[in-house]
Design a protein around this motif. Structure first.
Motif, short mmCIF file in Angstrom:
data_model
loop_
_atom_site.label_atom_id
_atom_site.label_comp_id
_atom_site.label_asym_id
_atom_site.label_seq_id
_atom_site.Cartn_x
_atom_site.Cartn_y
_atom_site.Cartn_z
N ARG A 169 0.85 -1.19 0.00
CA ARG A 169 0.00 0.00 0.00
C ARG A 169 0.88 1.23 0.00
NH1 ARG A 169 -1.65 3.72 4.78
NH2 ARG A 169 0.61 3.68 4.62
N ILE A 170 0.63 2.16 -0.93
CA ILE A 170 1.33 3.42 -0.98
C ILE A 170 0.30 4.53 -0.81
CG2 ILE A 170 2.76 4.97 -2.37
CD1 ILE A 170 3.87 2.51 -3.79
N LYS A 171 0.47 5.35 0.19
CA LYS A 171 -0.48 6.42 0.47
C LYS A 171 -0.27 7.58 -0.49
CE LYS A 171 -2.19 9.29 4.29
NZ LYS A 171 -2.02 9.62 5.73
N LEU A 172 -1.34 7.93 -1.24
CA LEU A 172 -1.28 9.04 -2.17
C LEU A 172 -1.86 10.32 -1.57
CD1 LEU A 172 -2.39 7.22 -5.44
CD2 LEU A 172 -0.07 7.55 -4.56
N SER A 173 -2.85 10.16 -0.71
CA SER A 173 -3.44 11.29 0.01
C SER A 173 -4.12 10.74 1.25
CB SER A 173 -4.46 12.03 -0.87
OG SER A 173 -5.63 11.25 -1.06
N ASN A 174 -4.78 11.57 2.01
CA ASN A 174 -5.43 11.11 3.24
C ASN A 174 -6.54 10.10 2.95
OD1 ASN A 174 -3.83 12.62 4.95
ND2 ASN A 174 -5.22 14.38 4.96
N ARG A 175 -7.11 10.13 1.76
CA ARG A 175 -8.24 9.25 1.44
C ARG A 175 -7.98 8.29 0.29
NH1 ARG A 175 -12.80 10.44 4.14
NH2 ARG A 175 -12.94 12.45 5.20
N VAL A 176 -6.81 8.35 -0.33
CA VAL A 176 -6.53 7.51 -1.50
C VAL A 176 -5.19 6.80 -1.33
CG1 VAL A 176 -6.23 7.47 -4.00
CG2 VAL A 176 -7.84 9.09 -2.98
N THR A 177 -5.19 5.49 -1.63
CA THR A 177 -3.93 4.72 -1.62
C THR A 177 -3.83 3.91 -2.91
OG1 THR A 177 -4.86 2.75 -0.54
CG2 THR A 177 -4.02 4.51 0.89
N LEU A 178 -2.61 3.59 -3.30
CA LEU A 178 -2.33 2.72 -4.43
C LEU A 178 -1.89 1.37 -3.88
CD1 LEU A 178 -1.84 2.25 -7.50
CD2 LEU A 178 0.50 3.09 -7.13
N ASN A 179 -2.60 0.31 -4.26
CA ASN A 179 -2.33 -1.03 -3.73
C ASN A 179 -1.88 -1.97 -4.84
OD1 ASN A 179 -3.44 0.18 -1.49
ND2 ASN A 179 -4.99 -1.36 -1.13
N SER A 180 -1.09 -2.97 -4.46
CA SER A 180 -0.70 -4.02 -5.39
C SER A 180 -0.68 -5.36 -4.66
CB SER A 180 0.67 -3.73 -6.01
OG SER A 180 1.68 -3.75 -5.01
N GLU A 181 -0.82 -6.43 -5.43
CA GLU A 181 -0.92 -7.77 -4.83
C GLU A 181 -0.45 -8.81 -5.83
OE1 GLU A 181 -4.48 -9.28 -2.14
OE2 GLU A 181 -4.92 -9.60 -4.26
N TYR A 182 0.27 -9.82 -5.32
CA TYR A 182 0.77 -10.90 -6.18
C TYR A 182 0.84 -12.19 -5.37
CZ TYR A 182 4.06 -13.66 -9.00
OH TYR A 182 4.66 -14.66 -9.73
N PHE A 183 0.35 -13.29 -5.95
CA PHE A 183 0.42 -14.60 -5.31
C PHE A 183 1.18 -15.57 -6.20
CE2 PHE A 183 -2.89 -12.96 -2.61
CZ PHE A 183 -2.73 -13.65 -1.42
N TYR A 184 2.26 -16.11 -5.65
CA TYR A 184 3.04 -17.13 -6.36
C TYR A 184 2.62 -18.51 -5.85
CZ TYR A 184 6.90 -20.18 -7.61
OH TYR A 184 7.63 -21.23 -8.10
N THR A 185 2.16 -19.35 -6.77
CA THR A 185 1.72 -20.70 -6.43
C THR A 185 2.87 -21.67 -6.62
OG1 THR A 185 -0.52 -20.17 -7.16
CG2 THR A 185 0.00 -22.50 -6.85
N VAL A 186 3.22 -22.38 -5.56
CA VAL A 186 4.39 -23.27 -5.59
C VAL A 186 4.11 -24.51 -6.42
CG1 VAL A 186 5.96 -24.65 -4.17
CG2 VAL A 186 5.16 -22.41 -3.35
N ASN A 187 2.98 -25.16 -6.21
CA ASN A 187 2.63 -26.40 -6.92
C ASN A 187 1.23 -26.27 -7.53
OD1 ASN A 187 1.66 -26.33 -4.23
ND2 ASN A 187 1.30 -28.55 -4.27
N PRO A 188 1.14 -25.66 -8.71
CA PRO A 188 -0.17 -25.38 -9.32
C PRO A 188 -0.90 -26.64 -9.78
CG PRO A 188 1.59 -24.83 -10.84
CD PRO A 188 2.25 -25.17 -9.54
N LEU A 189 -2.17 -26.47 -10.10
CA LEU A 189 -2.98 -27.55 -10.65
C LEU A 189 -2.43 -28.00 -12.00
CD1 LEU A 189 -6.55 -26.10 -9.94
CD2 LEU A 189 -5.40 -27.93 -8.66
#
Length: 292
Positions: A205-225
């Protein structure tokens, strides 16, 4: 000479007395610990849970929506003609324990979860740099995608997710989270599919203003289907806080909003146009009277 010795002795005794007094006051002063708050704005980073809980007695109604992928083109209005929705009620029994129950149109799935805050990040004396929460969910799939003669049992329709949510608010601008994940499926599509899947999530999460943030997310699957050509789940988006709710705008290669599904069954390539636009919107209601 005698006067000088007396003066030196006086200052020496005075300094000793002052130092002893400071030592006494310091020993009698309790360690002050200040807990870190607002590591993230809401209970979700984007698709996955953040370390945040609602305050005791808060009932939250959450609607999550994901459209089709934008690479479907103009005939499908760049994915807007398709949609997947999840709605849920989530309740904070205490400041540290939150329960939730939701239903998704994807696979016509019901899910229930518990999130428990084990350790709180703190600063000051005896500070601790991390917050740690436990998340566990059970998923029940009701989609009838099977032959009538091979109807699965109730137990075969269940899946389970367990996560440790480990986060740190680095400063007022930046927060980070790492999410070790274990998923168990009671049944699988083919014999080569693993019943037990391990993944590692990363969020920011990176805060851009008091009411707005920029978020990012990533999931690495070790043993996928093995039965699906899966991709690791990626999402970027913004949080917008407006009064009693948090509005999230999201771009993700995952069309689902339940951990078991978006971690293990994402098939779109984020960097080849397989992006789903979506949003999360929540409204919180305080129950049980006002908090002191």
């Amino acid at each position: 000479m005698k006067k000088i010795s007396i003066i030196v002795l006086f200052f020496s005794l005075n300094n000793t007395f002052s130092q002893n007094l400071l030592d006494i006051l310091e020993s009698e002063t309790p360690n002050q610990k200040e807990y870190v708050t607002a590591t993230f704005k809401g209970t979700r980073i984007l698709n996955g849970h953040s370390i945040e809980n609602r305050k005791k007695g808060t009932l939250e109604f959450l609607i999550s929506h994901r459209f089709g992928s934008i690479d479907l083109g103009i005939d499908e209005l760049f994915g807007l003609d398709q949609s997947n929705i999840r709605f849920a009620f989530e309740y904070a029994m205490t400041d540290d324990i939150m329960l939730g129950l939701g239903r998704s149109s994807f696979n016509k799935t019901y899910d229930g979860f518990i999130k428990y805050k084990l350790i709180k990040q703190s600063k000051g004396k005896n500070s601790f740099p991390l917050g740690i929460s436990f998340f566990g969910s059970t998923i029940y799939k009701t989609l009838k995608d099977y032959d009538p003669e091979n109807k699965p049992s109730f137990n075969q329709k269940l899946s389970y997710t367990t996560q440790a949510l480990i986060a740190s608010k680095i400063n007022r601008i930046l927060s980070l989270q790492i999410t070790p994940t274990y998923i168990h499926n009671n049944s699988v599509r083919i014999n080569n599919d693993p019943h037990d899947i391990f993944a590692l999530g990363f969020g920011s999460r990176i805060k851009l203003s008091n009411r707005v943030t920029l978020n990012s997310e990533y999931f690495y699957t070790v043993n996928p289907l093995k039965s699906l050509d899966t991709r690791n789940s990626i999402a970027i988006g913004v949080d917008i806080e407006t009064g009693g709710h948090v509005f999230q705008l999201i771009l993700s290669n995952s069309i689902t909003m339940i951990e078991k599904d978006f971690i293990t069954e994402t098939t779109n390539n984020f960097f080849d146009g397989g992006i789903h636009f979506g949003f999360n919107i929540s409204r919180a209601f305080q129950t049980g009277g006002k908090r002191n």
